[in-house]
Structures are given as structure tokens and as C-alpha cells.
Write a protein that holds these residues in place. Structure first.
Motif, short mmCIF file in Angstrom:
data_model
loop_
_atom_site.label_atom_id
_atom_site.label_comp_id
_atom_site.label_asym_id
_atom_site.label_seq_id
_atom_site.Cartn_x
_atom_site.Cartn_y
_atom_site.Cartn_z
N ALA A 1 0.83 -1.21 0.00
CA ALA A 1 0.00 0.00 0.00
C ALA A 1 0.86 1.26 0.00
CB ALA A 1 -0.93 -0.01 1.21
N ASN A 2 1.94 1.25 0.81
CA ASN A 2 2.79 2.44 0.89
C ASN A 2 3.58 2.64 -0.40
OD1 ASN A 2 4.01 4.66 2.53
ND2 ASN A 2 5.87 3.49 2.15
N LEU A 3 4.10 1.56 -0.98
CA LEU A 3 4.86 1.69 -2.21
C LEU A 3 3.97 2.16 -3.37
CD1 LEU A 3 7.17 -1.46 -2.04
CD2 LEU A 3 7.75 0.92 -1.54
N GLU A 4 2.73 1.67 -3.39
CA GLU A 4 1.80 2.15 -4.43
C GLU A 4 1.48 3.62 -4.22
OE1 GLU A 4 -2.46 1.07 -6.55
OE2 GLU A 4 -1.94 0.14 -4.64
N ASN A 5 1.38 4.03 -2.96
CA ASN A 5 1.11 5.43 -2.66
C ASN A 5 2.27 6.32 -3.14
OD1 ASN A 5 -0.26 7.70 -1.30
ND2 ASN A 5 1.49 7.59 0.10
N VAL A 6 3.51 5.84 -2.94
CA VAL A 6 4.68 6.59 -3.41
C VAL A 6 4.65 6.67 -4.94
CG1 VAL A 6 7.19 6.57 -3.60
CG2 VAL A 6 6.11 6.02 -1.42
N ALA A 7 4.37 5.55 -5.60
CA ALA A 7 4.35 5.53 -7.06
C ALA A 7 3.25 6.42 -7.62
CB ALA A 7 4.15 4.09 -7.55
N LEU A 8 2.07 6.39 -7.00
CA LEU A 8 0.95 7.19 -7.48
C LEU A 8 1.22 8.68 -7.28
CD1 LEU A 8 -1.83 7.26 -8.74
CD2 LEU A 8 -2.82 6.94 -6.46
N SER A 9 1.76 9.05 -6.12
CA SER A 9 2.07 10.46 -5.88
C SER A 9 3.20 10.94 -6.79
CB SER A 9 2.45 10.68 -4.41
OG SER A 9 3.62 9.97 -4.08
N SER A 10 4.04 10.01 -7.24
CA SER A 10 5.14 10.37 -8.14
C SER A 10 4.66 10.55 -9.58
CB SER A 10 6.22 9.28 -8.12
OG SER A 10 6.74 9.10 -6.82
N ALA A 11 3.56 9.89 -9.94
CA ALA A 11 3.13 9.83 -11.33
C ALA A 11 2.88 11.21 -11.92
CB ALA A 11 1.88 8.97 -11.47
N PHE A 12 2.16 12.06 -11.21
CA PHE A 12 1.79 13.37 -11.75
C PHE A 12 3.01 14.27 -11.90
CE2 PHE A 12 -1.67 11.72 -9.02
CZ PHE A 12 -2.55 11.37 -10.02
N LEU A 13 3.88 14.27 -10.88
CA LEU A 13 5.12 15.06 -10.99
C LEU A 13 6.02 14.51 -12.08
CD1 LEU A 13 7.10 17.22 -10.00
CD2 LEU A 13 7.87 15.60 -8.24
N ALA A 14 6.04 13.19 -12.24
CA ALA A 14 6.90 12.57 -13.24
C ALA A 14 6.50 13.00 -14.65
CB ALA A 14 6.86 11.05 -13.11
N ILE A 15 5.20 13.08 -14.91
CA ILE A 15 4.73 13.50 -16.24
C ILE A 15 5.19 14.92 -16.53
CG2 ILE A 15 2.69 13.99 -17.64
CD1 ILE A 15 1.29 11.69 -16.18
N VAL A 16 5.09 15.80 -15.53
CA VAL A 16 5.58 17.17 -15.69
C VAL A 16 7.10 17.18 -15.90
CG1 VAL A 16 5.79 19.43 -14.57
CG2 VAL A 16 3.69 18.09 -14.31
N ALA A 17 7.81 16.35 -15.12
CA ALA A 17 9.27 16.30 -15.23
C ALA A 17 9.72 15.76 -16.59
CB ALA A 17 9.85 15.43 -14.11
N LEU A 18 8.91 14.92 -17.21
CA LEU A 18 9.25 14.40 -18.54
C LEU A 18 9.35 15.54 -19.55
CD1 LEU A 18 9.71 12.10 -20.54
CD2 LEU A 18 7.21 11.84 -20.70
N GLY A 19 8.34 16.41 -19.54
CA GLY A 19 8.40 17.56 -20.43
C GLY A 19 9.55 18.49 -20.08
N MET A 20 9.80 18.67 -18.77
CA MET A 20 10.91 19.52 -18.34
C MET A 20 12.25 18.97 -18.79
SD MET A 20 11.49 22.37 -16.66
CE MET A 20 10.13 22.65 -15.49
N THR A 21 12.37 17.65 -18.88
CA THR A 21 13.62 17.04 -19.32
C THR A 21 13.98 17.49 -20.73
OG1 THR A 21 13.14 15.08 -17.97
CG2 THR A 21 14.82 14.85 -19.67
N PHE A 22 13.00 17.45 -21.64
CA PHE A 22 13.25 17.89 -23.01
C PHE A 22 13.64 19.37 -23.05
CE2 PHE A 22 11.08 13.97 -23.89
CZ PHE A 22 11.55 13.57 -25.13
N VAL A 23 12.96 20.18 -22.23
CA VAL A 23 13.24 21.61 -22.23
C VAL A 23 14.66 21.89 -21.74
CG1 VAL A 23 12.63 23.81 -21.14
CG2 VAL A 23 10.82 22.30 -21.97
N ILE A 24 15.05 21.27 -20.64
CA ILE A 24 16.37 21.54 -20.07
C ILE A 24 17.48 20.99 -20.97
CG2 ILE A 24 17.90 21.06 -18.11
CD1 ILE A 24 15.53 21.24 -16.28
N ILE A 25 17.29 19.82 -21.56
CA ILE A 25 18.31 19.28 -22.47
C ILE A 25 18.50 20.23 -23.65
CG2 ILE A 25 18.83 17.42 -24.09
CD1 ILE A 25 17.54 15.48 -22.17
#
Length: 333
Positions: free
Chosen positions: A52-76
Motif C-alpha cells: 500500500a505504501n509503495l503504491e502510494n509513493v508511485a501514485l504520488s510520483s506519477a503526476f510530478l513525473a509526467i511534468v518532469a518528462l516535459g521539463m527534461t526535453f526543455v532543459i536538455i
């Protein structure tokens, strides 16, 4: 002159090994830190390694990760996008409002509007050569202002319509794993292939490494810059829409400081702030590392939530210093 040549030949393998170690540390250092942190936390806290805790970490990471994916292209590509936090919140509000009018409106409206903010950023930065910091700061204020205007200064909260498919995307699951996690994994797989295997990805690296040289080589510098900012806006809007589906409402206070979290995760994952070098997989690891640290602080219980920001800030400073040192060391070799 055999004497002087011999020491040089002897040192060459050692220099090559040192360069390989530096490259490994720059690319996989965050992953090593994540594995060690998870191992220590699993041994220290009984509830950390539960499903339950690991899924909670993964789920809370998902939304930030999608934003960070776009940021990766911008910063590169050598840029920065400070607007993603406000665009994320705007996307959530638009998705919640649009859910009253059907799934297509709930999904397409935030993508169109948020992608439009990215397009404006890209045009101003690529065509007029304005500083990305200034342009995206203005967009951050504009997106936040538009969101407040839609919600009557934040006094009105739009709820996701009951039974809406956007709600199912945010709260549904497949094989026992939340759909936002699946969507995040899929987006990173596509993003990784695009960055490493496509002509567009080569252009992103070239523009970030040396814009003038990329232009001389025939790379479409202007189009590449515009594309990465549009991509960043689209992904931030999509993350906001999924988050609204998860929370079943468009909450206006979300997204504050998310741009800094996304930048931190990307840099921690091995992407250079100066552009030209970076990894999609590293950004995902960076997000997970930040979220695991936040979860550990919550597990401790006696520490205030403000310590999360302190830890993230210290971690970012350490990573940037180490990255700079490794980059200089590789240049010397």
C-alpha cells in the motif's frame, strides 16, 4: 623520443577508466542513491515496504513525473520552464469543468489551452530570442491568473462529473496498479525512445549542446525549441487533468512550487542545467527519489513537512556541485 610517450600511454587506460566512472556516476548516481535509500528505509520502518505504501509513493510520483518528462526535453535543449506548476493547476481546473460536458472536452480542453501556453513560450523564446526564464515566468503568472479568473479567485471549485471517464483515468486501475502509473510508464517509454532514437531527439541534444553549431549542421533550431515547450505544456496539462480525475475536483492551490520540484528531479536524474546532456530515465528516478525522501519524513512523524523542502534543496545543491565537478573532470580527461 620514446621516454615521454611511454608515460602518456600508461596513463591513457587509467584516464579512460576514470572517464567511464565519471559518466556512470553522472548517469546512474541517482539510481544508486534511490536503491540505497529504499533499502535503508525498508529496514528502518516496518510500514515503508508494504504494498500500500509503495503504491502510494508511485501514485504520488506519477503526476510530478509526467511534468518532469516535459521539463527534461526543455532543459536538455538549453531552456527552462517555470510555468509548468501553474499550467498543471490550470489543466486540473479545466478538466474538472470540462467533465460536465463529456470526456472529450475534459481531456482536449486542458491539452489545447496548456499546449497553447507552451506554444506561446516556444514562439517567444525561439523567434524573438527572449530569455526562457522571463518568458516562462510571465506564462506562470498568466496561467495562474487565468485559473483564478475561471474559479472566481479560487472561491469556486469544480467537481469532476460522477461517472466521467476522466475520473476513471485518475482513479481506475489495471492489474491492481493505478492507471496514472501505467500512463506515466507508457509516456516515459515513448519519451525515452523519442529522445534517444529519433531525429527530433538528436536535434534536442544538438540545440542544447551548441545552438550555433546545431544551426550550421542544418538542425531546425527554432522548430525544435518550439516543440519542446509545446510538449512541456501538453504534459503539464495532461498531468493536471489526471490529477483532477484522481482527486475528483480541480483544486486551485495545487501546482505551487511544482516547477521547482520538476527541475530538481530532472537535475538529480543527471540532466545538466546547461543543456546538451540528459536522460529521461534519470528524471523518473529523480522524481522517485524525491518522493521516497518525502515519504520517509512522513514515516518519521516527528519532523515537520517543511523539512521536505529543506532536504530537497540540500539534495539539489549537492547534485549540482557533483555534476559540475564530474563535467569538469571529463573535460580535463
Amino acid at each position: 623520443m620514446p621516454g615521454p610517450d611511454r608515460p602518456r600511454g600508461v596513463d591513457r587506460p587509467k584516464a579512460r577508466r576514470n572517464e567511464q566512472l565519471s559518466a556512470f556516476a553522472q548517469r546512474h548516481g541517482a539510481l544508486v542513491a534511490l536503491v540505497l535509500t529504499v533499502a535503508v528505509a525498508s529496514l528502518t520502518f516496518e510500514t515503508f515496504a508494504t504494498g500500500a505504501n509503495l503504491e502510494n509513493v508511485a501514485l504520488s510520483s506519477a503526476f510530478l513525473a509526467i511534468v518532469a518528462l516535459g521539463m527534461t526535453f526543455v532543459i536538455i535543449s538549453g531552456g527552462i520552464d517555470l510555468s509548468v506548476g501553474s499550467v498543471f493547476a490550470l489543466g486540473g481546473v479545466l478538466a474538472a469543468w470540462g467533465s460536465q460536458h463529456g470526456f472529450l472536452v475534459a481531456l482536449l480542453l486542458p491539452l489545447l489551452v496548456c499546449g497553447g501556453f507552451g506554444l506561446i513560450n516556444g514562439l517567444l523564446i525561439a523567434r524573438t530570442r527572449l530569455a526562457p526564464f522571463i518568458v516562462t515566468l510571465a506564462s506562470m503568472l498568466g496561467a495562474r491568473g487565468l485559473m483564478l479568473n475561471i474559479t472566481d479567485e479560487g472561491n469556486e471549485t469544480y467537481l469532476v462529473a460522477e461517472g466521467s471517464f476522466i475520473g476513471e483515468l485518475g482513479r481506475g486501475s489495471l492489474l491492481g496498479i493505478a492507471l496514472p502509473i501505467w500512463i506515466t510508464v507508457g509516456l516515459f517509454a515513448v519519451g525515452g525512445l523519442a529522445l534517444r532514437r529519433s531525429r527530433f531527439g538528436q536535434h534536442v541534444y544538438a540545440v542544447g549542446g551548441n545552438e550555433d553549431a546545431a544551426s550550421l549542421m542544418g538542425a531546425p533550431v527554432v522548430r525544435t525549441k518550439i516543440t519542446v515547450y509545446v510538449l512541456s505544456g501538453l504534459l503539464a496539462g495532461l498531468a493536471g487533468a489526471l490529477n483532477a480525475g484522481w482527486l475528483t475536483s480541480g483544486i486551485t492551490i495545487l501546482g505551487q512550487g511544482m516547477e521547482l520540484e520538476a527541475i530538481s528531479a530532472v537535475v538529480i536524474g543527471g540532466t545538466l542545467l546547461t543543456g546538451g546532456l540528459g536522460f529521461v530515465s534519470g528524471s523518473l528516478v529523480g522524481v522517485l527519489l524525491l518522493k521516497v525522501i518525502q515519504n520517509i519524513i512522513n514515516q518519521i512523524g516527528s519532523l515537520e513537512a517543511a523539512y521536505q523542502q529543506v532536504v530537497s534543496g540540500v539534495f539539489l545543491i549537492v547534485v549540482v556541485v557533483v555534476q559540475t565537478w564530474l563535467a569538469r573532470r571529463r573535460r580535463v580527461m
